[in-house]
Design a protein around this motif. Structure first.
Motif, PDB file in Angstrom:
ATOM      1  N   GLU A  69       0.730  -1.261  -0.062  1.00 23.07           N
ATOM      2  CA  GLU A  69      -0.088   0.098   0.010  1.00 23.07           C
ATOM      3  C   GLU A  69       0.668   1.258   0.108  1.00 23.07           C
ATOM      4  OE1 GLU A  69      -4.056   1.519   2.319  1.00 23.07           O
ATOM      5  OE2 GLU A  69      -2.244   1.171   3.406  1.00 23.07           O
ATOM      6  N   GLU A  70       1.909   1.235   0.679  1.00 18.56           N
ATOM      7  CA  GLU A  70       2.716   2.449   0.639  1.00 18.56           C
ATOM      8  C   GLU A  70       3.809   2.555  -0.299  1.00 18.56           C
ATOM      9  OE1 GLU A  70       4.028   5.720   2.352  1.00 18.56           O
ATOM     10  OE2 GLU A  70       2.729   4.344   3.487  1.00 18.56           O
ATOM     11  N   LEU A  71       4.359   1.650  -1.234  1.00 22.10           N
ATOM     12  CA  LEU A  71       5.124   1.795  -2.131  1.00 22.10           C
ATOM     13  C   LEU A  71       4.476   2.526  -3.282  1.00 22.10           C
ATOM     14  CD1 LEU A  71       6.953  -1.745  -2.082  1.00 22.10           C
ATOM     15  CD2 LEU A  71       8.049   0.535  -1.485  1.00 22.10           C
ATOM     16  N   PRO A  72       3.498   2.547  -3.762  1.00 19.73           N
ATOM     17  CA  PRO A  72       2.963   3.193  -4.948  1.00 19.73           C
ATOM     18  C   PRO A  72       3.113   4.821  -4.725  1.00 19.73           C
ATOM     19  CG  PRO A  72       1.397   1.469  -4.678  1.00 19.73           C
ATOM     20  CD  PRO A  72       2.546   1.491  -3.565  1.00 19.73           C
ATOM     21  N   VAL A 112       9.345   1.395   5.859  1.00 21.01           N
ATOM     22  CA  VAL A 112      10.508   1.378   5.804  1.00 21.01           C
ATOM     23  C   VAL A 112      11.106  -0.035   6.616  1.00 21.01           C
ATOM     24  CG1 VAL A 112      12.913   2.488   6.357  1.00 21.01           C
ATOM     25  CG2 VAL A 112      10.696   3.833   5.376  1.00 21.01           C
ATOM     26  N   ALA A 113      10.631  -0.101   7.610  1.00 19.06           N
ATOM     27  CA  ALA A 113      11.270  -0.982   8.700  1.00 19.06           C
ATOM     28  C   ALA A 113      10.769  -2.468   8.068  1.00 19.06           C
ATOM     29  CB  ALA A 113      10.618  -0.886   9.963  1.00 19.06           C
ATOM     30  N   LEU A 114       9.380  -2.460   7.553  1.00 15.55           N
ATOM     31  CA  LEU A 114       9.020  -3.938   7.161  1.00 15.55           C
ATOM     32  C   LEU A 114       9.704  -4.195   5.683  1.00 15.55           C
ATOM     33  CD1 LEU A 114       5.147  -3.439   8.305  1.00 15.55           C
ATOM     34  CD2 LEU A 114       7.047  -5.066   9.376  1.00 15.55           C
ATOM     35  N   VAL A 115      10.133  -3.342   5.114  1.00 14.17           N
ATOM     36  CA  VAL A 115      10.809  -3.725   3.693  1.00 14.17           C
ATOM     37  C   VAL A 115      11.835  -4.901   3.862  1.00 14.17           C
ATOM     38  CG1 VAL A 115      12.076  -2.839   1.900  1.00 14.17           C
ATOM     39  CG2 VAL A 115       9.964  -1.790   2.439  1.00 14.17           C
ATOM     40  N   PRO A 122       6.876 -15.886  -1.523  1.00 16.82           N
ATOM     41  CA  PRO A 122       5.697 -15.218  -2.072  1.00 16.82           C
ATOM     42  C   PRO A 122       5.795 -13.868  -1.665  1.00 16.82           C
ATOM     43  CG  PRO A 122       5.073 -17.252  -1.335  1.00 16.82           C
ATOM     44  CD  PRO A 122       6.439 -17.066  -0.721  1.00 16.82           C
ATOM     45  N   ALA A 123       5.881 -13.439  -0.342  1.00 14.73           N
ATOM     46  CA  ALA A 123       5.620 -12.075   0.103  1.00 14.73           C
ATOM     47  C   ALA A 123       6.787 -11.348  -0.302  1.00 14.73           C
ATOM     48  CB  ALA A 123       5.520 -12.103   1.463  1.00 14.73           C
ATOM     49  N   GLU A 129       8.285  -6.503  -6.407  1.00  8.60           N
ATOM     50  CA  GLU A 129       7.918  -5.810  -7.602  1.00  8.60           C
ATOM     51  C   GLU A 129       7.447  -4.479  -7.335  1.00  8.60           C
ATOM     52  OE1 GLU A 129       4.190  -8.143  -8.194  1.00  8.60           O
ATOM     53  OE2 GLU A 129       5.479  -9.895  -9.004  1.00  8.60           O
ATOM     54  N   GLY A 130       7.218  -4.345  -5.894  1.00 10.27           N
ATOM     55  CA  GLY A 130       7.100  -2.655  -5.598  1.00 10.27           C
ATOM     56  C   GLY A 130       8.092  -2.046  -5.688  1.00 10.27           C
TER      57      GLY A 130
END
Length: 205
Positions: A69-72, A112-115, A122-123, A129-130
């Motif tokens: 949700e954040e990356l776009p 940022v932390a979760l990246v 799969p995740a 891709e993002g």
């Protein structure tokens, strides 16, 4: 079944998903990545675990949804930042600045932390891709300027950004200095940078 508070089931689910993602981001920002779990999220929003499973099959699924949700929005900031500078140095500089501004901005802290969070394949693929969206404007700028192997060069610039973001966490009192050093490193390297100013030294003709 939870009471539907919107005109349609689809609208209800969309609103509920947004509430869940906002709550998950807040949980990470307040308590850290380790605190994020489906059980903790269910408690925070007052949903049962079975109801939460309608939206996320696992913690990995939840993490990927937050980042996706954040990356776009993040990519749109990068694209706008690179639209104005007329030359490659300006575009590389703009890329590094906007990336580090986002990565050191508390509003984006959870994404940022979760990246970098350890995820199943799969995740990870969904997040990769993002990430490609973030690099694309820089890759295009490098390619348009005739830089060889623009994808690799863009990845190397991103490596400087990632290292600078880590350094900024350790030097939270000097975020501007970290950004300037990252820009100088990417644009000029270590050769020819004056120790006193962080700017390239004049070259002998």
């Amino acid at each position: 079944m939870p009471r539907i508070s919107e005109p349609t089931v689809a609208e209800h689910r969309a609103r509920q998903l947004r509430t869940l993602l906002d709550a998950a981001r807040a949980l990470v920002a307040e308590e850290g990545i380790e605190a994020l779990s489906l059980a903790a999220l269910a408690r925070r929003v007052g949903l049962s675990r079975p109801s939460l499973y309608e939206y996320f099959r696992s913690k990995d699924d939840l993490v990927a949804a937050i980042v996706e949700e954040e990356l776009p929005r993040w990519a749109a900031l990068v694209e706008r930042a690179l639209a104005d500078p007329p030359d490659l140095v300006g575009k590389v500089t703009a890329y590094i600045r906007v990336q580090l501004e986002v990565m050191t901005d508390g509003r984006h802290a959870a994404a940022v932390a979760l990246v970098e969070h350890a995820l199943a394949e799969p995740a990870r693929e969904r997040i990769r891709e993002g990430h490609a969206q973030l690099l694309r404007p820089l890759v295009n700028a490098l390619a348009d300027s005739g830089v060889p192997d623009p994808e690799l060069r863009a990845e190397l610039v991103q490596g400087i950004v990632d290292a600078a973001a880590t350094a900024a966490q350790r030097r939270s009192d000097r975020p501007g200095a970290v950004i300037e050093a990252a820009v100088a490193q990417a644009v000029h390297g270590c050769v020819g940078i004056r120790p006193d100013a962080g700017q390239p030294a004049a070259r002998a003709s």
